[in-house]
Design a protein around this motif. Structure first.
Motif, mmCIF file in Angstrom:
data_model
loop_
_atom_site.group_PDB
_atom_site.id
_atom_site.type_symbol
_atom_site.label_atom_id
_atom_site.label_comp_id
_atom_site.label_asym_id
_atom_site.label_seq_id
_atom_site.Cartn_x
_atom_site.Cartn_y
_atom_site.Cartn_z
ATOM 1 N N PHE A 166 27.034 -36.752 14.727
ATOM 2 C CA PHE A 166 26.505 -36.862 13.366
ATOM 3 C C PHE A 166 26.924 -38.153 12.663
ATOM 4 N N CYS A 167 27.815 -38.921 13.244
ATOM 5 C CA CYS A 167 28.254 -40.182 12.638
ATOM 6 C C CYS A 167 27.231 -41.308 12.803
ATOM 7 N N THR A 184 27.727 -29.989 13.957
ATOM 8 C CA THR A 184 27.137 -30.633 12.782
ATOM 9 C C THR A 184 28.264 -31.048 11.850
ATOM 10 N N ALA A 185 27.943 -31.934 10.938
ATOM 11 C CA ALA A 185 28.938 -32.383 9.960
ATOM 12 C C ALA A 185 29.490 -31.201 9.178
ATOM 13 N N TYR A 219 31.872 -39.705 3.610
ATOM 14 C CA TYR A 219 31.714 -38.401 2.970
ATOM 15 C C TYR A 219 30.627 -38.436 1.896
ATOM 16 N N LEU A 247 27.282 -38.268 3.603
ATOM 17 C CA LEU A 247 26.965 -36.925 4.071
ATOM 18 C C LEU A 247 26.587 -36.004 2.927
#
Length: 183
Positions: free
Chosen positions: A25-26, A72-73, A125, A128
């Motif tokens: 997810f990065c 997932t994040a 963060y 996201l």
């Protein structure tokens, strides 16, 4: 090809190698900051900083590398607590290097390096949260993003609001005594 072009290619390759070791997810975060025009050096440092963060989660946070790589994040970051974050920040007070003979040397991390590591995590963060891929409590979000949190701040959600949050990915932000849900 100019020296600058060669350097840019080399930095981009190094960055991608580090990103490949991060949770899947990065990648979208790095695509986003590249589109915004971040320099290759900055992107490499962000990749190293996020690598340190996830290494910390593997070693001290009880996460398994195989599990995080394909999670997932939300599955990873929504499990974290404020204490986890504070312990992570404390963990980079010092760092250790090995010399040619294998002897360890401990160094004090510079204030600039600490600030950059926090900034890297904060940018990640915020990305996201803006993309609605994580939901977390306001205290944790504010600790990461640097926004103000008022102690004792209470918000009551209706059953319908809770259901909407549970069925979708929402980013919860607090402003004084007002809660804003962004979808």
């Amino acid at each position: 090809m100019t020296y600058q072009d060669e350097l840019t290619i080399k930095l981009n390759q190094q960055t991608q190698e580090v990103i490949n070791e991060l949770p899947s997810f990065c990648q979208k975060f790095f695509d986003s900051i590249k589109e915004k025009g971040q320099s290759p050096r900055t992107m490499l440092q962000y990749a190293y900083d996020l690598g340190r963060f996830f290494d910390y989660l593997y070693s001290a946070g009880g996460f398994k590398k195989d599990t995080i790589r394909h999670a997932t994040a939300s599955e990873v970051l929504d499990r974290l607590k404020i204490d986890d974050l504070q312990e992570y920040f404390a963990s980079f007070e010092y760092y250790t290097t090995l010399d040619q003979n294998g002897a360890e040397t401990t160094h004090l991390t510079s204030p600039a390096a600490k600030a950059r590591r926090i900034s890297s995590l904060r940018s990640f963060y915020k990305y996201l949260c803006e993309k609605h891929t994580v939901i977390t409590n306001a205290r944790f979000k504010n600790k990461v993003t640097g926004e103000q949190y008022t102690k004792g701040q209470t918000t009551t959600l209706t059953g319908e609001e809770i259901e909407r949050i549970n069925s979708n990915k929402w980013c919860i932000t607090h402003s004084t005594n007002l809660v804003t849900l962004k979808k």
